[in-house]
Design an enzyme around this catalytic site. Structure first.
Site, PDB file in Angstrom:
ATOM      1  N   ASP A  13       0.788  -1.244   0.000  1.00 33.27           N
ATOM      2  CA  ASP A  13       0.000   0.000   0.000  1.00 33.27           C
ATOM      3  C   ASP A  13       0.820   1.295   0.000  1.00 33.27           C
ATOM      4  OD1 ASP A  13      -1.984  -1.867   0.103  1.00 33.27           O
ATOM      5  OD2 ASP A  13      -2.920  -1.176   1.941  1.00 33.27           O
ATOM      6  N   ASP A  51      -4.628  -0.837  -2.067  1.00 35.20           N
ATOM      7  CA  ASP A  51      -5.950  -0.752  -1.472  1.00 35.20           C
ATOM      8  C   ASP A  51      -6.803  -0.110  -2.569  1.00 35.20           C
ATOM      9  OD1 ASP A  51      -7.201  -1.358   1.004  1.00 35.20           O
ATOM     10  OD2 ASP A  51      -7.220   0.750   1.588  1.00 35.20           O
ATOM     11  N   HIS A  53     -10.625   0.629  -3.261  1.00 34.97           N
ATOM     12  CA  HIS A  53     -12.026   0.595  -2.833  1.00 34.97           C
ATOM     13  C   HIS A  53     -12.964   1.240  -3.847  1.00 34.97           C
ATOM     14  CE1 HIS A  53     -10.776  -0.709   1.099  1.00 34.97           C
ATOM     15  NE2 HIS A  53     -10.146   0.423   1.394  1.00 34.97           N
ATOM     16  N   HIS A  86     -10.955   6.709   1.290  1.00 33.10           N
ATOM     17  CA  HIS A  86      -9.556   6.637   0.846  1.00 33.10           C
ATOM     18  C   HIS A  86      -9.396   5.591  -0.241  1.00 33.10           C
ATOM     19  CE1 HIS A  86      -9.909   3.325   3.724  1.00 33.10           C
ATOM     20  NE2 HIS A  86      -8.936   2.738   3.044  1.00 33.10           N
ATOM     21  N   LYS A 111      -6.890  -4.978  -3.528  1.00 31.10           N
ATOM     22  CA  LYS A 111      -7.684  -5.532  -2.413  1.00 31.10           C
ATOM     23  C   LYS A 111      -8.670  -4.484  -1.907  1.00 31.10           C
ATOM     24  CE  LYS A 111      -4.133  -4.262   0.894  1.00 31.10           C
ATOM     25  NZ  LYS A 111      -4.953  -3.227   1.558  1.00 31.10           N
ATOM     26  N   CYS A 156      -2.564  -3.277   7.415  1.00 33.96           N
ATOM     27  CA  CYS A 156      -2.360  -4.132   6.238  1.00 33.96           C
ATOM     28  C   CYS A 156      -1.083  -4.954   6.324  1.00 33.96           C
ATOM     29  CB  CYS A 156      -2.422  -3.286   4.976  1.00 33.96           C
ATOM     30  SG  CYS A 156      -4.115  -2.689   4.699  1.00 33.96           S
TER      31      CYS A 156
HETATM   32  C1  VGL Z   1      -5.080   0.377   5.477  1.00 33.93           C
HETATM   33  C2  VGL Z   1      -6.727   1.242   6.805  1.00 33.93           C
HETATM   34  C3  VGL Z   1      -7.642   1.151   5.787  1.00 33.93           C
HETATM   35  C4  VGL Z   1      -3.650  -0.036   5.348  1.00 33.93           C
HETATM   36  C5  VGL Z   1      -5.976   0.271   4.440  1.00 33.93           C
HETATM   37  O1  VGL Z   1      -3.104   0.006   4.234  1.00 33.93           O
HETATM   38  O2  VGL Z   1      -3.040  -0.400   6.381  1.00 33.93           O
HETATM   39  N1  VGL Z   1      -5.457   0.844   6.661  1.00 33.93           N
HETATM   40  N2  VGL Z   1      -7.249   0.657   4.605  1.00 33.93           N
HETATM   41 ZN    ZN Z   2      -8.677   0.701   2.993  1.00 34.14          ZN
END
Ligand code: VGL
Ligand code: ZN
Length: 207
Positions: A13, A51, A53, A86, A111, A156
């Site tokens: 990420d 990430d 979404h 996010h 993901k 993550c």
């Molecule tokens: C993450 C919170 C929400 C991460 C991803 O990459 O750790 N944390 N989505």
């Molecule tokens: Zn997330």
């Protein structure tokens, strides 16, 4: 030193929203980018996660009336910390940090694409209903060891390491390559201790 052919580097990420100026900025996240760039040369296999979404994802506080980021709810039977909106698919915030050099990346894992369940781990969603295909991708290449770094230590990175163990991989956490959210002070340290207790090898010699 690791075996080049049977090890993979997993870069978790490294996306704009998790860096300074992003909506879910991880303190000092930028500090890991040079290491992410440098270590790629030491691995035959490099995997990066994103990430990713859909708008309105149910991990967003904005999807729940009266809730704010940091609140915790039960989301279809799974404990869910609520986040600011996010890493929405296709937006700049979901893109890789401009200083992160991706030329060595062999595979990208997306993901968090299912609106109804979050996915911290690069392997499974938080309810373990769907897998991302990463385990198969690694196993098909004879990869037995994963070396993990990125953001965030307490979400993550932690979930990815623990699922990696469960799936039978040798897991190495590159500690200098991780930074945490620390919603509660000490969360990242606790995450590292938990990973170590469960069998993750904590590596501190990459600095
Ligand atoms: C993450 C919170 C929400 C991460 C991803 O990459 O750790 N944390 N989505
Ligand atoms: Zn997330």
């Amino acid at each position: 030193m690791h075996n080049r052919q049977t090890s993979a580097l997993l870069l978790v990420d490294l996306q704009n929203d998790f860096f300074n100026g992003g909506v879910l900025a991880v303190p000092f996240g930028e500090e890991v980018i040079p290491l992410a760039n440098r270590l790629q040369g030491e691995f035959a296999w490099v995997v990066a996660t994103q990430d990713w979404h859909p708008a309105g994802h149910e991990s967003f506080a904005s999807a729940h009336r009266g809730k704010k980021p940091g609140d915790v709810i039960d989301l279809h039977g799974v404990r869910q910390v609520l986040w600011p909106d996010h890493c929405i698919q296709g937006t700049r915030g979901a893109g890789f940090h401009p200083d992160f050099q991706t030329s060595g990346v062999s595979h990208v894992v997306f993901k968090g694409t299912d609106s109804e369940v979050d996915s911290y781990s690069a392997f499974f969603d938080n309810a373990r209903r769907h897998d991302t295909g990463l385990a198969d991708w690694l196993q098909a290449r004879g990869i037995t060891d994963i070396h993990v770094m990125g953001l965030a230590t307490d979400y993550c990175v932690k979930f990815t390491c623990l699922d990696g163990l469960r799936l039978g991989f040798q897991v190495y956490l590159i500690q200098e390559g991780c930074r945490g959210v620390d919603l509660n002070p000490g969360d990242s340290d606790a995450a590292i201790h938990e990973m170590q207790a469960r069998g993750v090898n904590i590596c501190t010699d990459h600095g």
